[in-house]
Design a protein around this motif. Structure first.
Motif, mmCIF file in Angstrom:
data_model
loop_
_atom_site.group_PDB
_atom_site.id
_atom_site.type_symbol
_atom_site.label_atom_id
_atom_site.label_comp_id
_atom_site.label_asym_id
_atom_site.label_seq_id
_atom_site.Cartn_x
_atom_site.Cartn_y
_atom_site.Cartn_z
ATOM 1 N N VAL A 205 -19.924 64.696 77.154
ATOM 2 C CA VAL A 205 -19.631 65.494 78.345
ATOM 3 C C VAL A 205 -18.756 66.675 77.948
ATOM 4 N N PRO A 206 -19.151 67.915 78.261
ATOM 5 C CA PRO A 206 -18.297 69.073 77.980
ATOM 6 C C PRO A 206 -17.215 69.241 79.041
ATOM 7 N N HIS A 207 -16.002 69.484 78.561
ATOM 8 C CA HIS A 207 -14.821 69.594 79.424
ATOM 9 C C HIS A 207 -14.231 70.997 79.242
ATOM 10 N N GLY A 208 -14.380 71.852 80.245
ATOM 11 C CA GLY A 208 -13.923 73.230 80.143
ATOM 12 C C GLY A 208 -12.444 73.382 80.435
ATOM 13 N N VAL A 209 -11.834 74.392 79.802
ATOM 14 C CA VAL A 209 -10.404 74.641 80.009
ATOM 15 C C VAL A 209 -10.093 76.100 80.344
ATOM 16 N N SER A 210 -11.108 76.966 80.411
ATOM 17 C CA SER A 210 -10.815 78.397 80.538
ATOM 18 C C SER A 210 -11.397 79.085 81.761
ATOM 19 N N LEU A 211 -12.100 78.355 82.632
ATOM 20 C CA LEU A 211 -12.688 79.014 83.798
ATOM 21 C C LEU A 211 -11.631 79.523 84.772
ATOM 22 N N GLY A 212 -10.588 78.746 84.991
ATOM 23 C CA GLY A 212 -9.564 79.167 85.938
ATOM 24 C C GLY A 212 -10.093 79.281 87.358
ATOM 25 N N LEU A 213 -10.761 78.227 87.836
ATOM 26 C CA LEU A 213 -11.373 78.273 89.170
ATOM 27 C C LEU A 213 -10.355 78.413 90.287
ATOM 28 N N GLY A 214 -9.093 78.076 90.006
ATOM 29 C CA GLY A 214 -8.054 78.250 91.016
ATOM 30 C C GLY A 214 -7.447 79.629 91.026
ATOM 31 N N GLY A 215 -7.930 80.514 90.152
ATOM 32 C CA GLY A 215 -7.419 81.881 90.114
ATOM 33 C C GLY A 215 -7.944 82.728 91.255
ATOM 34 N N ALA A 216 -7.298 83.873 91.471
ATOM 35 C CA ALA A 216 -7.669 84.735 92.590
ATOM 36 C C ALA A 216 -8.996 85.438 92.373
ATOM 37 N N ALA B 217 -25.768 66.692 78.714
ATOM 38 C CA ALA B 217 -24.687 66.097 79.502
ATOM 39 C C ALA B 217 -25.116 65.819 80.941
ATOM 40 N N PRO B 218 -24.633 64.713 81.521
ATOM 41 C CA PRO B 218 -24.954 64.422 82.921
ATOM 42 C C PRO B 218 -24.140 65.250 83.906
ATOM 43 N N LEU B 219 -23.042 65.850 83.442
ATOM 44 C CA LEU B 219 -22.188 66.680 84.285
ATOM 45 C C LEU B 219 -21.274 67.493 83.374
ATOM 46 N N VAL B 220 -20.581 68.471 83.963
ATOM 47 C CA VAL B 220 -19.525 69.197 83.261
ATOM 48 C C VAL B 220 -18.252 69.077 84.088
ATOM 49 N N THR B 221 -17.110 69.248 83.423
ATOM 50 C CA THR B 221 -15.841 69.132 84.133
ATOM 51 C C THR B 221 -14.943 70.322 83.831
ATOM 52 N N GLU B 222 -14.070 70.606 84.764
ATOM 53 C CA GLU B 222 -13.068 71.675 84.625
ATOM 54 C C GLU B 222 -11.813 71.243 85.367
ATOM 55 N N HIS B 223 -10.927 72.189 85.668
ATOM 56 C CA HIS B 223 -9.621 71.863 86.224
ATOM 57 C C HIS B 223 -9.346 72.632 87.515
ATOM 58 N N ILE B 224 -8.506 72.043 88.347
ATOM 59 C CA ILE B 224 -8.001 72.727 89.535
ATOM 60 C C ILE B 224 -6.746 73.462 89.091
ATOM 61 N N ALA B 225 -6.939 74.682 88.616
ATOM 62 C CA ALA B 225 -5.841 75.408 87.991
ATOM 63 C C ALA B 225 -6.184 76.884 87.918
ATOM 64 N N PHE B 226 -5.149 77.708 87.669
ATOM 65 C CA PHE B 226 -5.411 79.095 87.287
ATOM 66 C C PHE B 226 -4.831 79.312 85.903
ATOM 67 N N VAL B 227 -5.456 80.203 85.147
ATOM 68 C CA VAL B 227 -5.078 80.397 83.751
ATOM 69 C C VAL B 227 -4.828 81.861 83.395
ATOM 70 N N LEU C 241 -24.219 76.451 87.561
ATOM 71 C CA LEU C 241 -24.298 75.399 86.549
ATOM 72 C C LEU C 241 -25.561 74.556 86.718
ATOM 73 N N PRO C 242 -26.138 74.097 85.612
ATOM 74 C CA PRO C 242 -27.371 73.307 85.690
ATOM 75 C C PRO C 242 -27.152 71.831 85.993
ATOM 76 N N VAL C 243 -25.911 71.375 85.968
ATOM 77 C CA VAL C 243 -25.584 69.971 86.221
ATOM 78 C C VAL C 243 -24.408 69.919 87.192
ATOM 79 N N PRO C 244 -24.122 68.756 87.771
ATOM 80 C CA PRO C 244 -22.989 68.646 88.688
ATOM 81 C C PRO C 244 -21.657 68.976 88.015
ATOM 82 N N LEU C 245 -20.706 69.384 88.827
ATOM 83 C CA LEU C 245 -19.360 69.766 88.387
ATOM 84 C C LEU C 245 -18.340 68.783 88.944
ATOM 85 N N ALA C 246 -17.380 68.404 88.103
ATOM 86 C CA ALA C 246 -16.238 67.617 88.551
ATOM 87 C C ALA C 246 -14.967 68.345 88.161
#
Length: 447
Positions: A54-65, A85-95, A131-136
């Motif tokens: 499973v790929p785990h992202g750290v740089s999207l910054g989905l909580g950013g403006a 991968a059955p899904l990808v994951t990221e964080h509730i954060a801004f970077v 994204l081609p798969v679900p996001l968590a």
């Protein structure tokens, strides 16, 4: 959600040990650290054995403006496809912030306000569409809290799930971090969030210093974190649980022991009900409808259509707050009103230290050229005080070397010559800016 089992975060430093771990069900890899066309041989061998990745992202910054970067979303999707991968994951954060251009190099908490939630939800929907798969999304550890928050952690996560259908990656170590640092009761959070949206669980170690818990991923998992895993397990049977370790890697036997302790918690006692997949979940949104079943009016509701686009004024308000905070953390500007100044200073020091450590990893020649880890660290922290990072760590390493050369450092001519050659070789073909012309001149003089 497919059953994952018990897994570990794959890192190059422990790749051989991971392959030898018995009973390993799956691994998670930092998405930004792999290239789809050149996957590490170790990961390929694991996949051939049937181990899920499973790929785990750290740089999207989905909580950013800002809205999510299309190129970063495409890259994350490519990795999901390459890894099957059955899904990808990221964080509730801004970077990062775009005005001014600043990079935190770390996951920073978003304020639990209506404005920030509106922005996050729209960014999540943009990501889901790309994204081609679900996001968590993962809850993060925080050293400080935002002033004027309008929602609890449970309310914030619940509404996020309800409005987007995104799944949750719950890090129980982060729940413990926020208990120590902000007084949040993990049991209250677990009782409040929609555990039917749970994708999987993270477990990691940390350390407490002067009343602050640091989520280091470089220490053994403490019993208190395993207790929180048991708390979660008493409420729901997670599809997967993963051990994270990012530094100070222990022996293979110790890793195996930690995985065994996690597995014992997951399998102990009567099984909690498996988390049902609701109509609003990301997985359900991608499931073909049953042609025999009657249409479900609830499932057909589109939460995106109900909320509408976020006003630019909302994004602007979020951007101003995040820029003021990040500037205080990395550029030495005054701490915004309402924040705990001591905690902000602790976070600023931690960011600078992490930045120094990562630059030393991506450019290991620099500590050698500068005479060892201690002289390197002293020089880098001095540089970082008034030179915030505006791009990635590789660019930061080049900027650091450039700054030293401008100031005729290091003092030793041989070391300065080596640094000049190092910088020149990695700067690449560029228009002859002033610093390039100057470095070439310096290289000739030092030779």
């Amino acid at each position: 959600m497919a059953h994952l089992g018990v897994g570990i975060g794959w890192r190059p430093e422990i790749a051989d040990a991971v392959e030898r771990l018995s009973g390993l069900d799956w691994v998670e890899v930092v998405a930004e650290n792999v290239c789809p066309g050149h996957l590490p041989e170790s990961l390929l061998r694991l996949r051939e054995r049937g181990t899920r990745v499973v790929p785990h992202g750290v740089s999207l910054g989905l909580g950013g403006a800002d809205r999510p970067d299309a190129a970063k979303l495409a890259a994350l999707g490519e990795r999901a496809v390459a890894l099957g991968a059955p899904l990808v994951t990221e964080h509730i954060a801004f970077v990062r912030t775009s005005s001014p251009v600043l990079e935190a190099g770390h996951l920073l908490p978003v304020p639990r306000t209506r404005d920030a939630l509106d922005v996050l939800c729209e960014n999540v929907r943009i990501a889901q569409d790309a994204l081609p798969v679900p996001l968590a999304l993962e809850n993060i550890a925080a050293l400080f809290a935002w002033p004027g928050e309008e929602l609890t952690e449970g309310q914030f996560l619940t509404e996020l799930v309800e409005r987007t259908g995104v799944r949750l990656l719950i890090d129980v170590a982060n729940l413990h971090t926020n208990r120590v640092n902000q007084g949040e009761d993990p049991a209250v959070v677990l009782d409040a969030i929609p555990l039917e949206a749970l994708a999987y669980v993270h477990v990691a170690g940390g350390i407490e210093r002067a009343g602050v818990w640091h989520d280091t991923h470089a220490h053994p998992v403490p019993p208190v974190v395993l207790d929180l895993l048991a708390e979660l397990r008493s409420r729901v049977e997670p599809a997967g649980v993963l051990l994270e370790r990012d530094d100070d890697f222990p022996s293979e036997a110790e890793l195996a022991g930690e995985l065994a302790a996690i597995r014992a918690v997951v399998t102990a006692g009567p099984a909690a009900p498996a988390a049902p997949i609701t109509a609003g979940s990301a997985d359900a949104a991608r499931t073909e409808p049953d042609p025999i079943a009657e249409p479900d009016p609830v499932a057909e509701l589109d939460p995106v259509a109900e909320s509408g686009p976020v006003a630019e004024s909302t994004r602007t308000r979020v951007a101003l707050g995040q820029a003021a905070l990040l500037s205080a953390l990395v550029a030495g500007t005054p701490v915004p009103e309402g924040f705990d100044r001591r905690r902000i200073r602790v976070q600023a020091r931690a960011l600078a230290a992490k930045r120094a450590d990562v630059v030393a990893k991506v450019a290991p020649e620099l500590p050698v050229i500068l005479g060892g880890p201690d002289p390197y660290r002293e020089a880098f922290l001095s540089y970082a005080k008034d030179r915030p990072m505006t791009s990635g760590y590789r660019r930061d390493a080049l900027d650091f070397a450039e700054d030293l050369l401008i100031r005729d450092l290091p003092a030793d001519p041989a070391a300065r010559r080596r640094l000049t050659i190092w910088w020149r070789d990695r700067a690449g073909a560029k228009p002859p800016r002033r610093i390039v012309r100057w470095a070439r001149t310096l290289s000739g003089r030092a030779a």
